[in-house]
Enzyme design. Structure first.
Site, PDB file in Angstrom:
ATOM      1  N   GLN A  17       0.775  -1.242   0.000  1.00  0.00           N
ATOM      2  CA  GLN A  17       0.000   0.000   0.000  1.00  0.00           C
ATOM      3  C   GLN A  17       0.810   1.298   0.000  1.00  0.00           C
ATOM      4  O   GLN A  17       0.485   2.240  -0.726  1.00  0.00           O
ATOM      5  CB  GLN A  17      -0.951   0.018   1.216  1.00  0.00           C
ATOM      6  CG  GLN A  17      -1.878   1.208   1.207  1.00  0.00           C
ATOM      7  CD  GLN A  17      -2.798   1.323   2.403  1.00  0.00           C
ATOM      8  OE1 GLN A  17      -3.396   2.357   2.625  1.00  0.00           O
ATOM      9  NE2 GLN A  17      -2.947   0.274   3.194  1.00  0.00           N
ATOM     10  N   SER A  18       1.842   1.358   0.845  1.00  0.00           N
ATOM     11  CA  SER A  18       2.485   2.664   1.047  1.00  0.00           C
ATOM     12  C   SER A  18       3.102   3.214  -0.240  1.00  0.00           C
ATOM     13  O   SER A  18       2.801   4.344  -0.651  1.00  0.00           O
ATOM     14  CB  SER A  18       3.562   2.549   2.132  1.00  0.00           C
ATOM     15  OG  SER A  18       4.574   1.654   1.709  1.00  0.00           O
ATOM     16  N   ASP A  73      12.071 -10.509 -13.876  1.00  0.00           N
ATOM     17  CA  ASP A  73      12.699 -11.227 -12.763  1.00  0.00           C
ATOM     18  C   ASP A  73      13.992 -10.490 -12.430  1.00  0.00           C
ATOM     19  O   ASP A  73      14.986 -10.585 -13.152  1.00  0.00           O
ATOM     20  CB  ASP A  73      12.978 -12.686 -13.158  1.00  0.00           C
ATOM     21  CG  ASP A  73      13.624 -13.466 -12.010  1.00  0.00           C
ATOM     22  OD1 ASP A  73      13.995 -12.828 -10.985  1.00  0.00           O
ATOM     23  OD2 ASP A  73      13.779 -14.686 -12.136  1.00  0.00           O
ATOM     24  N   ARG A 104      20.496  -6.002  -2.285  1.00  0.00           N
ATOM     25  CA  ARG A 104      20.714  -7.429  -2.579  1.00  0.00           C
ATOM     26  C   ARG A 104      20.461  -7.737  -4.053  1.00  0.00           C
ATOM     27  O   ARG A 104      21.051  -8.642  -4.616  1.00  0.00           O
ATOM     28  CB  ARG A 104      19.807  -8.306  -1.693  1.00  0.00           C
ATOM     29  CG  ARG A 104      20.285  -8.406  -0.252  1.00  0.00           C
ATOM     30  CD  ARG A 104      19.582  -9.539   0.498  1.00  0.00           C
ATOM     31  NE  ARG A 104      18.166  -9.298   0.717  1.00  0.00           N
ATOM     32  CZ  ARG A 104      17.681  -8.529   1.694  1.00  0.00           C
ATOM     33  NH1 ARG A 104      18.496  -7.948   2.556  1.00  0.00           N
ATOM     34  NH2 ARG A 104      16.381  -8.354   1.824  1.00  0.00           N
ATOM     35  N   VAL A 137       7.752  -3.672   8.240  1.00  0.00           N
ATOM     36  CA  VAL A 137       6.688  -2.922   8.917  1.00  0.00           C
ATOM     37  C   VAL A 137       5.425  -2.855   8.065  1.00  0.00           C
ATOM     38  O   VAL A 137       5.496  -2.622   6.864  1.00  0.00           O
ATOM     39  CB  VAL A 137       7.187  -1.485   9.239  1.00  0.00           C
ATOM     40  CG1 VAL A 137       6.039  -0.593   9.684  1.00  0.00           C
ATOM     41  CG2 VAL A 137       8.255  -1.527  10.328  1.00  0.00           C
ATOM     42  N   GLU A 139       1.193  -1.258   8.198  1.00  0.00           N
ATOM     43  CA  GLU A 139       0.395  -0.116   8.671  1.00  0.00           C
ATOM     44  C   GLU A 139       0.306   0.026  10.201  1.00  0.00           C
ATOM     45  O   GLU A 139       0.709   1.029  10.774  1.00  0.00           O
ATOM     46  CB  GLU A 139      -1.027  -0.260   8.086  1.00  0.00           C
ATOM     47  CG  GLU A 139      -2.064   0.692   8.639  1.00  0.00           C
ATOM     48  CD  GLU A 139      -1.823   2.127   8.232  1.00  0.00           C
ATOM     49  OE1 GLU A 139      -1.583   2.378   7.045  1.00  0.00           O
ATOM     50  OE2 GLU A 139      -1.889   3.005   9.106  1.00  0.00           O
TER      51      GLU A 139
HETATM   52  N1  CAO Z   1      11.681 -10.402  -9.286  1.00  0.00           N
HETATM   53  C1  CAO Z   1      12.322 -11.184  -8.407  1.00  0.00           C
HETATM   54  N2  CAO Z   1      12.370 -10.926  -7.085  1.00  0.00           N
HETATM   55  C2  CAO Z   1      11.704  -9.855  -6.647  1.00  0.00           C
HETATM   56  C3  CAO Z   1      10.995  -8.992  -7.511  1.00  0.00           C
HETATM   57  C4  CAO Z   1      11.001  -9.315  -8.902  1.00  0.00           C
HETATM   58  N3  CAO Z   1      10.359  -8.567  -9.779  1.00  0.00           N
HETATM   59  N4  CAO Z   1      10.431  -8.009  -6.793  1.00  0.00           N
HETATM   60  C5  CAO Z   1      10.780  -8.239  -5.519  1.00  0.00           C
HETATM   61  N5  CAO Z   1      11.544  -9.341  -5.430  1.00  0.00           N
HETATM   62  C6  CAO Z   1      12.152  -9.924  -4.235  1.00  0.00           C
HETATM   63  C7  CAO Z   1      13.161  -8.967  -3.636  1.00  0.00           C
HETATM   64  O1  CAO Z   1      14.410  -9.029  -4.289  1.00  0.00           O
HETATM   65  C8  CAO Z   1      13.234  -9.471  -2.206  1.00  0.00           C
HETATM   66  O2  CAO Z   1      14.029 -10.628  -2.130  1.00  0.00           O
HETATM   67  P1  CAO Z   1      15.181 -10.830  -0.993  1.00  0.00           P
HETATM   68  O3  CAO Z   1      14.511 -10.725   0.319  1.00  0.00           O
HETATM   69  O4  CAO Z   1      15.690 -12.191  -1.316  1.00  0.00           O
HETATM   70  O5  CAO Z   1      16.209  -9.770  -1.183  1.00  0.00           O
HETATM   71  C9  CAO Z   1      11.795  -9.802  -2.004  1.00  0.00           C
HETATM   72  O6  CAO Z   1      11.170 -10.060  -3.238  1.00  0.00           O
HETATM   73  C10 CAO Z   1      11.153  -8.512  -1.468  1.00  0.00           C
HETATM   74  O7  CAO Z   1      10.409  -8.781  -0.597  1.00  0.00           O
HETATM   75  P2  CAO Z   1      10.127  -7.942   0.736  1.00  0.00           P
HETATM   76  O8  CAO Z   1      11.036  -8.472   1.797  1.00  0.00           O
HETATM   77  O9  CAO Z   1      10.098  -6.488   0.486  1.00  0.00           O
HETATM   78  O10 CAO Z   1       8.647  -8.467   0.854  1.00  0.00           O
HETATM   79  P3  CAO Z   1       7.870  -9.120   2.073  1.00  0.00           P
HETATM   80  O11 CAO Z   1       6.576  -9.539   1.492  1.00  0.00           O
HETATM   81  O12 CAO Z   1       8.643 -10.149   2.805  1.00  0.00           O
HETATM   82  O13 CAO Z   1       7.669  -7.886   3.045  1.00  0.00           O
HETATM   83  C11 CAO Z   1       6.944  -5.671   3.631  1.00  0.00           C
HETATM   84  C12 CAO Z   1       6.706  -6.926   2.784  1.00  0.00           C
HETATM   85  C13 CAO Z   1       5.909  -4.655   3.225  1.00  0.00           C
HETATM   86  C14 CAO Z   1       6.813  -6.010   5.112  1.00  0.00           C
HETATM   87  C15 CAO Z   1       8.373  -5.140   3.347  1.00  0.00           C
HETATM   88  O14 CAO Z   1       8.536  -4.965   1.966  1.00  0.00           O
HETATM   89  C16 CAO Z   1       8.679  -3.829   4.049  1.00  0.00           C
HETATM   90  O15 CAO Z   1       8.920  -3.775   5.248  1.00  0.00           O
HETATM   91  N6  CAO Z   1       8.670  -2.737   3.286  1.00  0.00           N
HETATM   92  C17 CAO Z   1       9.004  -1.416   3.787  1.00  0.00           C
HETATM   93  C18 CAO Z   1       7.895  -0.857   4.624  1.00  0.00           C
HETATM   94  C19 CAO Z   1       6.608  -0.766   3.889  1.00  0.00           C
HETATM   95  O16 CAO Z   1       6.487  -0.199   2.822  1.00  0.00           O
HETATM   96  N7  CAO Z   1       5.567  -1.261   4.524  1.00  0.00           N
HETATM   97  C20 CAO Z   1       4.227  -1.003   4.050  1.00  0.00           C
HETATM   98  C21 CAO Z   1       3.617  -2.148   3.485  1.00  0.00           C
HETATM   99  S1  CAO Z   1       1.918  -1.815   3.252  1.00  0.00           S
HETATM  100  O17 CAO Z   1       1.204  -2.190   4.694  1.00  0.00           O
END
Ligand code: CAO
Length: 415
Positions: A17-18, A73, A104, A137, A139
């Site tokens: 969302q953010s 990808d 990463r 994190v 919401e």
């Molecule tokens: N192709 C391949 N891999 C991809 C990709 C793509 N197109 N897009 C993303 N990825 C991979 C990333 O490289 C990452 O992999 P690694 O962890 O191995 O480096 C992973 O997907 C990204 O995932 P993430 O850790 O951001 O996602 P999550 O679902 O585990 O966590 C969230 C989600 C929201 C908790 C986290 O992204 C976060 O804390 N974001 C910052 C705060 C934020 O915006 N929060 C608001 C969310 S809305 O309530």
């Protein structure tokens, strides 16, 4: 008519969302927003809270209007090359991955600068530098860590989070302002820069008045506009203020006709000082206008509970809309508690484009919130969200890839 951000290209690496709130706003202002998603899956919200099987959820469609979707990808070496081409072509990269994810992938700030020194890299993270900087994190975590939850709710109950998504959408708004500001500075410097909006900071910014109150409490031990005065006691931290208006004009939520069965038959009523005599007239307590216990704001403070109880006796005889009509005649500030159903059906919001009906090829018609920020020279036209990878070929062609190269990259799983 042109749009304010015509010509600005955004590499949109956002999800949930953010981040999407931010890039949707930029798209509404005219930026070309290219959303990069994971092939086969896409933004996780496409499949979250679905109301129709196998169709992009409202969660996704309502946060991703006016964007183009490409699937790449980012962990595939050839996919990375496509991303490099996009970085060279775009003005802004927006991301809200977990901390470290972009690094990463190999796209550190240094690497991005090598590829495009004009690139603005904008990030939402849960926390800024400090003990929690590595945390993921959502919401409500931000609402709790930013001071909103501890100051919301009633004194005798637990902390409460708000239905307003101040952690996600609120931070997206902050980030959007950071991005356009950085774009403006770039016109002078020619350089890109990093923009960070931490969700804790965004929520705290919106809770600014509560940090004001903390310092008032530290100094004086009481805050007379809080319901704890004079009936309860204050502790060391800003307490939950229930529905008190918090400013110098006391307010409360009062029952209206029908409250027994309708959970939203309420009105917010503000006893604004300049209209006190009119309030007294409306509720039939003319004597309060001159009575020493009620005539001035200071005299009224210890009696607010009784005053609102008396006003409520009047509001309970009217529907919230009848009460609004009467009170507005006298310039008495008040507001109906509107349900989402009432808001969805409100003709004036449809007329201004704040509520918009959008057509979608697989889901059909749905309602969304349009652009809440209206620019007279840059009108917003809300376009449906993209299907997963809908624009991959189109964007690849714009980057200079031939149909054969696109097909080979697809076979290799890079796109
Ligand atoms: N192709 C391949 N891999 C991809 C990709 C793509 N197109 N897009 C993303 N990825 C991979 C990333 O490289 C990452 O992999 P690694 O962890 O191995 O480096 C992973 O997907 C990204 O995932 P993430 O850790 O951001 O996602 P999550 O679902 O585990 O966590 C969230 C989600 C929201 C908790 C986290 O992204 C976060 O804390 N974001 C910052 C705060 C934020 O915006 N929060 C608001 C969310 S809305 O309530």
């Amino acid at each position: 008519m042109g749009k304010a951000l015509d010509g600005v290209r955004i590499l949109d690496f956002t999800h949930v969302q953010s981040g999407p709130t931010c890039t949707q706003l930029l798209a509404w202002f005219g930026a070309d927003v290219i959303k990069v998603e994971r092939a086969g899956a896409g933004d996780i919200t496409r499949e979250q809270l679905r109301d129709i099987p196998d169709v992009d959820s409202l969660y996704f469609t309502m946060l991703n209007h006016n964007k183009r979707s490409v699937t790449i990808d980012t962990k595939n070496p050839e996919g990375k090359l496509v991303l490099e081409a996009l970085i060279q072509k775009c003005d802004v990269l927006v991301e809200n991955f977990a901390p470290g994810a972009l690094d990463r992938m190999g796209f550190t700030w240094e690497r991005i600068q090598e590829l495009n020194p004009r690139m603005i890299v904008a990030s939402v993270k849960g926390f800024g530098p400090g003990p929690y900087e590595d945390c993921k994190v959502y919401e409500n975590v931000a609402q709790c860590a930013g001071g909103a939850a501890s100051t919301t709710g009633f004194d005798d109950g637990p902390p409460v989070v708000s239905g307003a998504q101040i952690g996600d959408s609120g931070t997206g708004l902050h980030l959007a302002l950071g991005i356009v500001t950085a774009l403006y500075q770039r016109t002078q410097t020619g350089r890109g820069q990093r923009v960070l909006a931490a969700m804790q900071d965004g929520v705290l910014n919106l809770c600014r008045v509560k940090l004001r109150d903390q310092q008032r409490l530290d100094r004086t031990g009481i805050m007379k506009e809080y319901p704890q005065y004079p009936n309860g006691s204050f502790g060391e931290a800003v307490p939950r203020a229930g529905n008190a208006s918090g400013g110098g004009q006391p307010g409360w939520i009062l029952k209206c006709k029908g409250w027994e069965t309708d959970p939203n038959a309420y009105i917010y009523f503000i006893t604004q000082a300049p209209v006190w005599a009119k309030i007294c007239n409306v509720i039939g307590k003319e004597e309060w206008a001159t009575h020493p216990d009620y005539a001035t704001p200071a005299a009224r403070l210890p009696h607010l509970k009784d005053i609102f109880a008396e006003i409520e006796r009047w509001t309970m005889t009217k529907t919230k809309f009848e009460a609004m009509q009467i009170l507005n005649k006298y310039d008495i500030p008040c507001g109906p508690i509107l349900s989402m159903k009432e808001i969805a059906e409100e003709p004036s919001l449809r007329k201004t484009g704040t509520i918009v009906e959008v057509d979608h090829p697989t889901r059909g018609k749905y309602l969304t919130v349009g652009n809440p920020i209206k620019l007279s020279d840059s009108p917003t036209e809300v376009k449906r969200s993209p299907l997963l990878g809908e624009h991959t070929d189109e964007v690849m062609a714009e980057l200079g890839y031939s149909p054969e190269q696109i097909s080979a990259l697809r076979t290799a799983g890079a796109i």
